[in-house]
Scaffold this motif. Structure first.
Motif, short mmCIF file in Angstrom:
data_model
loop_
_atom_site.label_atom_id
_atom_site.label_comp_id
_atom_site.label_asym_id
_atom_site.label_seq_id
_atom_site.Cartn_x
_atom_site.Cartn_y
_atom_site.Cartn_z
N GLY A 160 0.69 -1.31 0.07
CA GLY A 160 0.07 -0.02 -0.03
C GLY A 160 0.71 1.17 -0.11
O GLY A 160 1.74 1.50 -0.96
N LYS A 161 0.61 1.89 0.72
CA LYS A 161 1.20 3.40 1.11
C LYS A 161 2.82 3.02 1.40
O LYS A 161 3.96 3.94 0.70
CB LYS A 161 0.97 4.22 2.49
CG LYS A 161 1.64 5.68 2.48
CD LYS A 161 1.59 6.25 0.98
CE LYS A 161 2.24 7.76 1.31
NZ LYS A 161 2.30 8.53 -0.12
N ASP A 186 4.55 2.62 -2.14
CA ASP A 186 4.73 3.72 -2.72
C ASP A 186 5.80 4.80 -2.07
O ASP A 186 6.55 5.21 -3.00
CB ASP A 186 3.28 4.77 -2.57
CG ASP A 186 3.41 5.90 -3.23
OD1 ASP A 186 3.42 6.07 -4.45
OD2 ASP A 186 3.45 7.12 -2.43
N ASP A 187 5.81 4.58 -0.67
CA ASP A 187 7.06 5.16 -0.23
C ASP A 187 8.66 4.78 -0.69
O ASP A 187 9.41 5.34 -1.03
CB ASP A 187 7.22 4.98 1.35
CG ASP A 187 5.91 5.91 2.04
OD1 ASP A 187 5.58 6.76 1.41
OD2 ASP A 187 5.64 5.29 3.15
N SER A 246 6.03 2.46 7.57
CA SER A 246 4.75 2.81 6.82
C SER A 246 3.55 1.70 7.19
O SER A 246 2.85 1.20 6.37
CB SER A 246 4.84 2.80 5.39
OG SER A 246 5.86 3.65 5.04
N GLN A 269 5.16 7.62 8.27
CA GLN A 269 4.34 7.77 7.66
C GLN A 269 3.23 8.69 8.83
O GLN A 269 3.44 8.46 10.01
CB GLN A 269 3.41 6.63 6.98
CG GLN A 269 3.68 6.64 5.67
CD GLN A 269 3.31 7.90 4.82
OE1 GLN A 269 2.36 8.85 5.13
NE2 GLN A 269 4.00 8.18 3.77
N ASN A 312 4.04 13.67 5.53
CA ASN A 312 3.12 14.47 4.99
C ASN A 312 3.58 15.60 4.07
O ASN A 312 4.10 16.61 4.16
CB ASN A 312 2.43 15.39 6.10
CG ASN A 312 3.51 16.07 6.88
OD1 ASN A 312 4.58 15.79 6.95
ND2 ASN A 312 2.89 17.37 7.58
N ASP A 359 -6.12 10.49 9.39
CA ASP A 359 -5.53 10.23 7.92
C ASP A 359 -5.21 11.39 7.11
O ASP A 359 -4.25 11.50 6.25
CB ASP A 359 -6.72 9.59 7.54
CG ASP A 359 -6.54 8.84 5.75
OD1 ASP A 359 -5.64 7.91 5.84
OD2 ASP A 359 -7.14 9.35 4.95
N GLU A 362 6.38 15.53 -5.51
CA GLU A 362 6.09 15.02 -4.24
C GLU A 362 7.39 13.91 -3.64
O GLU A 362 7.60 14.07 -2.44
CB GLU A 362 5.30 13.93 -4.42
CG GLU A 362 4.69 12.92 -3.28
CD GLU A 362 3.52 12.13 -3.68
OE1 GLU A 362 3.58 11.03 -2.75
OE2 GLU A 362 3.06 12.05 -4.59
#
Length: 438
Positions: A8-9, A12-13, A69, A92, A120, A208, A342
């Protein structure tokens, strides 16, 4: 890098970290083999662990930095353990699950002299810096009120915890996933996403999205620790004219007011309003009827003595109001931009980790991210305080007044002074085998 939570995140990280030439993804760790599969396939040379404690214990001499994460309830213990080994940490959002943990990680970054960054990424964006420049130039005068809102939750909240016994997927180590949380039953659709709506594991809509949407207010106004917070929450109806109280689950909607003392950038105290679950502030009169407020579902809106300004999620698309002013006002650029969009947030952390503690300023190190996270978690205390008070009123749901509960905060002693019921949530009791001394 050693990466804890790689689906998941987390996946992506890893993508952002590995896009630079300075990072080798050397270790992967996840409690769910299904979620880890893509990262394991992409980085076949990385050694894979299921237990982050074992990873840190056995391999700490073989990596330089750690990315965390995981779900919210594991952030603090994994991050603190890595920091105590002298490792830079990227964690995260939200930084932690509990208020106490946020304060302890803030102190730990200084104590262990380690580079830190919260995930963030909008804190490294151009939008927040533009808002800062407008405010510093006096374009909107002195800000006294900020509104922040989100369309979250987009997962179930305000519901009873399922009690049915269902099989735990073979690929998931339920004991490791629970980690610091109480030993309770597994149920369908809790992982990999809907844990966000359960107090044992997540921090609701505030956790979140708050670190993305409230951060511009912290960045522009130099906010730190709150003095008080109050909340009102939406109710779920169960049966005819009955309101449900489900203490395990975050509410379906809330309106929170955080009060901050005067800062070096304000002439007086500041109120920051948070709204979720479809609630939004009144549209500014300067905004045209067909113009988008924030980015529609989310936004941050500043009210000053001479004008107003707003932005969308992550501080993106900053606008003066009326919007026509945005192009009319020209001021010098006084804040350095972080290159790389990003990915720049990740690159900034990597460069700082290589340079060493205190060498490169970061957009969201724990000195900044800690107080922001605390404010959001204090807001959750007010939300839970409202629910507790609601649960103590007997009779049909309409018999109790829909009043605000305001919590007064003793910042030095980390204690709510007027509603003792909520102090139990400031620091959780860690499950045996997963707690650490901070």
């Amino acid at each position: 890098m050693a990466c804890i939570g790689v689906g998941g995140k987390g996946e992506d990280d890893i993508k952002h970290f590995s896009s630079g030439s300075n990072v080798n993804i050397a270790f992967l760790c996840d409690v769910d083999d299904r979620r880890a599969a893509n990262s394991v396939k992409k980085f076949p040379d990385a050694k894979y662990y299921k237990d982050w404690r074992e990873l840190l214990d056995k391999e700490h001499k073989n990596f330089d930095a750690v990315s965390v994460s995981t779900p919210d309830h594991t952030h603090a213990v994994a991050a603190y353990s890595a920091m105590s080994l002298g490792k830079p940490v990227y964690v995260q959002k939200p930084l932690t699950h509990d208020v106490y943990e946020a304060r302890m990680l803030t102190k730990a970054a200084k104590r262990f002299q380690v580079v830190s960054q919260m995930g963030n990424q909008g804190a490294s964006g151009d939008g927040v810096r533009q808002l800062q420049e407008w405010y510093d130039a006096g374009i909107i005068g002195d800000v006294h009120t900020v509104y922040c809102w989100t369309n979250r939750p987009v997962w179930p909240q305000g519901i009873p915890r399922p009690t049915d016994s269902v099989p735990i997927p073979n690929e998931l180590d339920w004991n490791l996933w629970l980690g610091t949380a109480p030993d309770r039953n597994y149920f369908d659709n809790l992982v990999p996403f809907n844990w966000r709506g359960w107090w044992d594991y997540g921090t609701g809509a505030l956790g979140d999205m708050g670190c993305h949407i409230v951060q511009p207010a912290f960045g522009v106004l130099d906010l730190k620790y709150i003095t008080s917070v109050q909340a009102s929450v939406g109710s779920v109806y169960v049966g005819e004219f009955k309101r449900g109280y489900f203490p395990d689950s975050c509410p379906p909607s809330s309106h929170v007011i955080m009060k901050f003392p005067k800062t070096a950038k304000t002439q007086g105290p500041v109120e920051v309003h948070w709204m979720d679950g479809g609630i939004q502030p009144e549209r500014p009169e300067e905004l045209g009827p067909n113009e988008t407020f924030g980015d529609g579902g989310n936004g941050t809106y500043f009210i000053g003595t001479k004008g107003k300004m707003m932005c969308g999620t992550y501080g993106a698309n900053p606008q003066l109001l009326p919007i026509s002013r945005t192009k009319e006002v020209t001021i010098p650029q006084t804040y350095n931009r972080v290159p790389g969009a990003e990915s720049g947030h990740y690159t900034q952390f990597v460069e700082a980790a290589i340079a060493g503690y205190g060498k490169i300023p970061l957009s969201s190190d724990f000195e900044l991210a800690g107080p922001l996270t605390e404010a959001l978690l204090m807001s959750n205390l007010a939300i839970r305080g409202f629910d507790i008070r609601k649960s103590k009123v007997s009779g049909p749901g309409f018999d109790y007044p829909a009043r605000y509960v305001e919590l007064l905060w003793d910042n030095d002693n980390m204690k709510v002074t007027n509603v003792d019921d909520v102090n139990q949530f400031i620091k959780r009791d860690y499950r045996e085998g997963f707690g650490i001394t901070m």
